[in-house]
Design a protein around this motif. Structure first.
Motif, PDB file in Angstrom:
ATOM      1  N   CYS A  27       0.851  -1.186   0.000  1.00 22.15           N
ATOM      2  CA  CYS A  27       0.000   0.000   0.000  1.00 22.15           C
ATOM      3  C   CYS A  27       0.891   1.241   0.000  1.00 22.15           C
ATOM      4  CB  CYS A  27      -0.919  -0.003   1.221  1.00 22.15           C
ATOM      5  SG  CYS A  27      -2.025  -1.425   1.278  1.00 22.15           S
ATOM      6  N   ILE A  28       0.692   2.096  -0.968  1.00 25.08           N
ATOM      7  CA  ILE A  28       1.614   3.190  -1.239  1.00 25.08           C
ATOM      8  C   ILE A  28       1.105   4.506  -0.668  1.00 25.08           C
ATOM      9  CG2 ILE A  28       2.811   4.474  -3.036  1.00 25.08           C
ATOM     10  CD1 ILE A  28       3.709   1.555  -2.855  1.00 25.08           C
ATOM     11  N   SER A  29       1.977   5.179   0.061  1.00 21.45           N
ATOM     12  CA  SER A  29       1.669   6.501   0.608  1.00 21.45           C
ATOM     13  C   SER A  29       1.812   7.566  -0.476  1.00 21.45           C
ATOM     14  CB  SER A  29       2.634   6.805   1.754  1.00 21.45           C
ATOM     15  OG  SER A  29       2.516   8.135   2.194  1.00 21.45           O
ATOM     16  N   THR A  30       0.878   8.513  -0.510  1.00 21.62           N
ATOM     17  CA  THR A  30       0.944   9.606  -1.483  1.00 21.62           C
ATOM     18  C   THR A  30       1.000  10.981  -0.836  1.00 21.62           C
ATOM     19  OG1 THR A  30      -1.481   9.641  -1.691  1.00 21.62           O
ATOM     20  CG2 THR A  30      -0.246   8.289  -3.274  1.00 21.62           C
ATOM     21  N   THR A  31       0.662  11.086   0.447  1.00 25.11           N
ATOM     22  CA  THR A  31       0.827  12.332   1.204  1.00 25.11           C
ATOM     23  C   THR A  31       1.151  11.959   2.643  1.00 25.11           C
ATOM     24  OG1 THR A  31      -1.460  12.596   1.989  1.00 25.11           O
ATOM     25  CG2 THR A  31      -0.939  13.508  -0.204  1.00 25.11           C
ATOM     26  N   MET A  32       1.767  12.902   3.356  1.00 31.12           N
ATOM     27  CA  MET A  32       2.011  12.663   4.776  1.00 31.12           C
ATOM     28  C   MET A  32       0.707  12.720   5.562  1.00 31.12           C
ATOM     29  SD  MET A  32       5.152  11.953   4.789  1.00 31.12           S
ATOM     30  CE  MET A  32       5.459  11.823   6.564  1.00 31.12           C
ATOM     31  N   GLU A  33      -0.250  13.492   5.052  1.00 30.55           N
ATOM     32  CA  GLU A  33      -1.537  13.591   5.723  1.00 30.55           C
ATOM     33  C   GLU A  33      -2.279  12.255   5.722  1.00 30.55           C
ATOM     34  OE1 GLU A  33      -0.707  17.786   4.163  1.00 30.55           O
ATOM     35  OE2 GLU A  33      -0.292  15.719   3.598  1.00 30.55           O
ATOM     36  N   THR A  34      -2.130  11.468   4.654  1.00 28.83           N
ATOM     37  CA  THR A  34      -2.844  10.197   4.560  1.00 28.83           C
ATOM     38  C   THR A  34      -1.974   8.998   4.936  1.00 28.83           C
ATOM     39  OG1 THR A  34      -2.315  10.070   2.198  1.00 28.83           O
ATOM     40  CG2 THR A  34      -4.442  11.034   2.801  1.00 28.83           C
ATOM     41  N   PHE A  35      -0.704   9.241   5.224  1.00 32.80           N
ATOM     42  CA  PHE A  35       0.173   8.138   5.626  1.00 32.80           C
ATOM     43  C   PHE A  35      -0.379   7.347   6.804  1.00 32.80           C
ATOM     44  CE2 PHE A  35       3.746   6.967   8.535  1.00 32.80           C
ATOM     45  CZ  PHE A  35       4.085   5.778   7.894  1.00 32.80           C
ATOM     46  N   PRO A  36      -0.948   7.974   7.846  1.00 40.19           N
ATOM     47  CA  PRO A  36      -1.486   7.173   8.952  1.00 40.19           C
ATOM     48  C   PRO A  36      -2.527   6.144   8.508  1.00 40.19           C
ATOM     49  CG  PRO A  36      -1.279   9.456   9.632  1.00 40.19           C
ATOM     50  CD  PRO A  36      -1.015   9.429   8.148  1.00 40.19           C
ATOM     51  N   ALA A  37      -3.348   6.501   7.528  1.00 37.63           N
ATOM     52  CA  ALA A  37      -4.351   5.550   7.042  1.00 37.63           C
ATOM     53  C   ALA A  37      -3.703   4.387   6.303  1.00 37.63           C
ATOM     54  CB  ALA A  37      -5.348   6.265   6.130  1.00 37.63           C
ATOM     55  N   VAL A  38      -2.651   4.680   5.527  1.00 42.65           N
ATOM     56  CA  VAL A  38      -1.917   3.625   4.832  1.00 42.65           C
ATOM     57  C   VAL A  38      -1.256   2.704   5.849  1.00 42.65           C
ATOM     58  CG1 VAL A  38      -0.020   3.137   3.231  1.00 42.65           C
ATOM     59  CG2 VAL A  38      -1.532   5.094   2.818  1.00 42.65           C
ATOM     60  N   LEU A  39      -0.637   3.308   6.846  1.00 45.92           N
ATOM     61  CA  LEU A  39       0.034   2.537   7.887  1.00 45.92           C
ATOM     62  C   LEU A  39      -0.955   1.650   8.640  1.00 45.92           C
ATOM     63  CD1 LEU A  39       2.633   1.984   9.485  1.00 45.92           C
ATOM     64  CD2 LEU A  39       2.035   3.945  10.940  1.00 45.92           C
ATOM     65  N   GLU A  40      -2.126   2.184   8.926  1.00 49.61           N
ATOM     66  CA  GLU A  40      -3.147   1.420   9.647  1.00 49.61           C
ATOM     67  C   GLU A  40      -3.549   0.169   8.865  1.00 49.61           C
ATOM     68  OE1 GLU A  40      -7.237   2.458  12.009  1.00 49.61           O
ATOM     69  OE2 GLU A  40      -7.081   3.200   9.942  1.00 49.61           O
ATOM     70  N   LEU A  41      -3.705   0.301   7.554  1.00 50.96           N
ATOM     71  CA  LEU A  41      -4.047  -0.856   6.731  1.00 50.96           C
ATOM     72  C   LEU A  41      -3.000  -1.954   6.880  1.00 50.96           C
ATOM     73  CD1 LEU A  41      -5.205   0.875   3.421  1.00 50.96           C
ATOM     74  CD2 LEU A  41      -6.616  -0.567   4.896  1.00 50.96           C
ATOM     75  N   ALA A  42      -1.728  -1.552   6.783  1.00 48.91           N
ATOM     76  CA  ALA A  42      -0.654  -2.536   6.848  1.00 48.91           C
ATOM     77  C   ALA A  42      -0.550  -3.172   8.226  1.00 48.91           C
ATOM     78  CB  ALA A  42       0.674  -1.872   6.470  1.00 48.91           C
ATOM     79  N   GLN A  43      -0.811  -2.407   9.253  1.00 46.77           N
ATOM     80  CA  GLN A  43      -0.674  -2.936  10.605  1.00 46.77           C
ATOM     81  C   GLN A  43      -1.870  -3.769  11.039  1.00 46.77           C
ATOM     82  OE1 GLN A  43       0.336   0.506  13.026  1.00 46.77           O
ATOM     83  NE2 GLN A  43       2.495   0.357  12.470  1.00 46.77           N
ATOM     84  N   GLN A  44      -2.985  -3.631  10.346  1.00 48.36           N
ATOM     85  CA  GLN A  44      -4.182  -4.406  10.695  1.00 48.36           C
ATOM     86  C   GLN A  44      -4.335  -5.682   9.874  1.00 48.36           C
ATOM     87  OE1 GLN A  44      -7.602  -1.813  10.435  1.00 48.36           O
ATOM     88  NE2 GLN A  44      -7.177  -0.861  12.431  1.00 48.36           N
TER      89      GLN A  44
END
Length: 276
Positions: A35-52
């Motif tokens: 899952c690829i990050s495209t902004t720092m603002e949305t990085f937490p949502a990307v990270l959450e996907l990977a961690q869940q």
């Protein structure tokens, strides 16, 4: 088993369908997706996907085409890289396709952003996920300068050279050769299945299988026979099928090789026992 090396499951089109997306992946023998990050603002949502979800991983970075967003510092990217299940830096790079009334000189902010990502990637040792569109010469020049490939130009010669992948490759055979010479991988998307992608398939035929990755870039660029529809990681086998046909290889050969290539490049990835 297949691995989708580049997707955007945090985008609204797919995030709301996530249970179905993950189920379709499993049915299609797609064992994982980055899952690829495209902004720092949305990085937490990307990270959450990977961690869940054990079959998902994340990157941290800001897409070159995003304006008016938070500009990351090297320190911020390094902090993101330390989070569990973050395995790459990006996507980053240059995109001059939508210049409009601007000139290439006006895109200095993009070039500086790219440099910041390369510096962070070298410091943390994670691979870069590079996007380049209509900016091949500048992308290559900056990568060589900041990435440790030009003697005397490297600001941090004590660090290993940059490594990574040029994702959703649609550029020339000349750029592909230059990328390969730097040790980078090349990832192909559903575009290679499009009827009018004759020249791109010629590039596919030139890239050694041991340097190829496959991706969907979903929710966009759905491959034939799903072109024009919502794309998901479950469609990455269609990309593998076209890669196999273009290279005269079997589908199992391509699946095995591209999965091994992904795990070699993104060495921080560990596959769950149930999908190994």
């Amino acid at each position: 088993m297949y691995i989708d090396s580049h997707c955007h499951l945090d985008f609204a089109e797919l995030r709301t369908l996530l249970p179905d997306v993950l189920a379709a992946m499993q049915q299609a023998q797609v064992g994982g997706a980055l899952c690829i990050s495209t902004t720092m603002e949305t990085f937490p949502a990307v990270l959450e996907l990977a961690q869940q979800h054990p079959q998902l991983w994340a990157t941290v970075g800001v897409h070159p085409d995003n304006e008016g967003v938070h500009e990351p510092t090297v320190a911020e990217l390094l902090a993101g890289a330390q989070q569990p299940r973050v395995v790459g830096i990006g996507e980053t790079g240059l995109d001059y396709y939508r210049l409009g009334e601007r000139s290439v000189a006006d895109m200095a902010w993009q070039r500086e952003r790219f440099r910041v990502h390369i510096r962070a990637a070298r410091r943390c040792g994670l691979p870069l996920v590079i996007h380049t569109r209509a900016a091949a010469d500048d992308t290559l020049a900056i990568l060589k300068e900041e990435g440790g490939f030009v003697p005397g130009a490297d600001p941090t010669p004590e660090l290993p050279p940059a490594r990574g992948v040029f994702h959703c490759f649609t550029e020339s055979a000349e750029l592909a050769q230059a990328v390969l010479e730097l040790g980078f991988y090349i990832s192909f998307s559903g575009i290679i299945t499009f009827r009018n992608a004759v020249e791109l398939r010629q590039v596919v035929s030139l890239v050694p299988l041991e340097r190829c990755l496959i991706e969907t870039d979903s929710p966009y660029l759905a491959p034939t026979p799903h072109r024009g529809k919502l794309n998901t990681p479950a469609y990455v086998p269609h990309v593998a099928q076209q890669l196999a046909a273009t290279k005269g290889l079997s589908l199992p050969q391509v699946a095995q090789a591209t999965t091994a290539n992904f795990l070699r490049l993104f060495s921080a990835v560990s596959l769950p026992a149930e999908i190994t």
